[in-house]
Design an enzyme around this catalytic site. Structure first.
Site, mmCIF file in Angstrom:
data_model
loop_
_atom_site.group_PDB
_atom_site.id
_atom_site.type_symbol
_atom_site.label_atom_id
_atom_site.label_comp_id
_atom_site.label_asym_id
_atom_site.label_seq_id
_atom_site.Cartn_x
_atom_site.Cartn_y
_atom_site.Cartn_z
ATOM 1 N N LYS A 181 0.842 -1.199 0.000
ATOM 2 C CA LYS A 181 0.000 0.000 0.000
ATOM 3 C C LYS A 181 0.880 1.254 0.000
ATOM 4 C CE LYS A 181 -3.576 -2.760 0.405
ATOM 5 N NZ LYS A 181 -2.959 -4.095 0.445
HETATM 6 C C1 LIG Z 1 -9.353 -4.835 -1.389
HETATM 7 C C2 LIG Z 1 -8.651 -5.347 -0.156
HETATM 8 N N1 LIG Z 1 -9.342 -5.526 0.973
HETATM 9 C C3 LIG Z 1 -8.766 -5.973 2.101
HETATM 10 C C4 LIG Z 1 -7.422 -6.275 2.149
HETATM 11 C C5 LIG Z 1 -6.828 -6.829 3.410
HETATM 12 O O1 LIG Z 1 -5.843 -6.003 3.976
HETATM 13 P P1 LIG Z 1 -4.712 -6.624 4.925
HETATM 14 O O2 LIG Z 1 -3.763 -7.370 4.057
HETATM 15 O O3 LIG Z 1 -4.072 -5.413 5.558
HETATM 16 O O4 LIG Z 1 -5.388 -7.475 5.925
HETATM 17 C C6 LIG Z 1 -6.652 -6.095 1.003
HETATM 18 C C7 LIG Z 1 -5.209 -6.429 1.031
HETATM 19 O O5 LIG Z 1 -4.510 -6.424 0.064
HETATM 20 C C8 LIG Z 1 -7.277 -5.628 -0.185
HETATM 21 O O6 LIG Z 1 -6.586 -5.457 -1.315
#
Ligand SMILES: Cc1ncc(COP(=O)(O)O)c(C=O)c1O
Length: 352
Positions: A181
């Site tokens: 990110k």
């Molecule tokens: C669209 C989306 N939602 C949720 C997440 C989940 O985030 P995390 O990896 O921080 O748990 C991601 C992670 O890449 C994502 O791309």
């Protein structure tokens, strides 16, 4: 030939210094850096509340729970998204009901959302996938009052829809600070909202369910984000505009080289893309993946068609999600890519 990495976080000396400061302070969690990071996130998004949590997935889980969604309820989720968007719903005991996406934009199709609404629908997950803002007005217009819109803004920090930041559009919004990110804390997330009651519910649920010490209205989790990790995020949020501008520059570089070769990503007119990833579309996606990797260029599929995964197989056909899943290709995307790196990627895709 040097390998071109898919992602590379913008962390350096300021982040190292900030971590040392926390280590020296002896306050490693639930301290001043958490509050400072939360204020920085809220201000960047333009909302009154931001609660830091341990991941984007935790943010989604708490957002659904904070709305009181549980067994017997349904939440509409795009069929093409990272699985956590749907998993968070299912793990609350509710049902994630899939809706198809527009294969060109990767975003949920409001017509498909309207088609799967029932009297059990409690919320819709609006996923700004890869940082491209959802067409909010079009989605809002098909969603009845009383059905909440939750933004999955995991990759949309810095993005905006018609001048409003992603993260300030829905009842609640969920961010991720994973290393792919624009701002990363290693692992981490946040829930943003303008509603003080929803913010209080999220804060209780991330901290065992405590409203205050000795008062626990419901059970909760430990989904806290420690000061050490919040400290890493603070210098990056302070640079958000320049990080975004640097990513926009790389996106322009790709557009120049690839605009006539593959379908390149962009935001709708009047919106700002968050550029979490640079995901193009082409017919021979798997050949492209192999060719890029053979040249030392890291690349990846976009994300997942959920109806191809066991928990979501039984929900029917989603041709838009299938097309997106088969054609999407994430190219190396970070601020340290050089023109010659972009040339190398362009060469491979042009001569496929
Ligand atoms: C669209 C989306 N939602 C949720 C997440 C989940 O985030 P995390 O990896 O921080 O748990 C991601 C992670 O890449 C994502 O791309």
């Amino acid at each position: 030939m040097n390998e071109i990495r898919l992602a590379r976080p913008d962390v350096g000396e300021p982040e190292a210094e900030a971590v040392l400061e926390v280590l020296r302070s002896g306050q490693l969690t639930m301290g001043a850096k958490v509050e400072e990071f939360e204020r920085a996130v809220a201000s960047a998004v333009g909302v009154t509340h931001a609660a830091a949590v341990s991941s984007g997935t935790a943010a989604l889980h708490l957002a659904v729970l904070a709305l009181g969604i549980g067994p017997g309820d349904e939440v509409i989720v795009p069929a093409y998204t990272f699985p956590a968007t749907a998993n968070a719903v299912e793990l609350c005991g509710a049902r994630a009901v899939l809706a198809d996406v527009d294969p060109e934009t990767f975003l949920v199709d409001p017509g498909s959302v309207a088609a799967v609404l029932t009297d059990r629908t409690r919320a819709v997950m609006a996923v700004h996938l890869f940082g491209r803002p959802v067409d909010w007005e079009a989605l809002r217009s098909v969603v009845p009052d009383g059905v909440a819109l939750i933004e999955d803004a995991a990759g949309a920090l810095g993005a905006s829809y018609r001048g409003v930041h992603c993260g300030a559009l829905g009842a609640l919004a969920c961010f991720s600070f994973h290393p792919r990110k624009i701002v990363t804390t290693g692992e981490g997330g946040a829930v943003t909202t303008d509603d003080p009651d929803l913010d209080a519910a999220v804060r209780r649920l991330r901290h065992h369910g405590w409203a205050e010490l000795g008062s626990m209205p419901t059970p909760g989790f430990n989904y806290r984000l420690p000061d050490i990790l919040c400290a890493i995020g603070i210098p990056q949020i302070a640079q958000l505009e320049s990080l975004l501008a640097a990513r926009e520059q790389v996106a322009r570089g790709y557009e120049l080289r690839l605009g006539s070769v593959v379908l390149t990503p962009r935001a709708a007119e009047g919106d700002r893309h968050g550029w979490q990833a640079y995901v193009v579309q082409l017919d021979r996606r798997d050949d492209a993946l192999r060719a890029l990797r053979a040249e030392g260029i890291q690349a990846q599929i976009g994300t997942w068609a959920l109806h191809g995964l066991d928990p979501y197989r039984t929900q029917g056909a989603f041709p838009g999600a299938d097309r997106a899943f088969e054609r999407a290709l994430a190219l190396p995307f970070h601020t340290q890519l050089t023109d010659s790196d972009l040339d190398r990627v362009g060469e491979v895709l042009t001569h496929l």
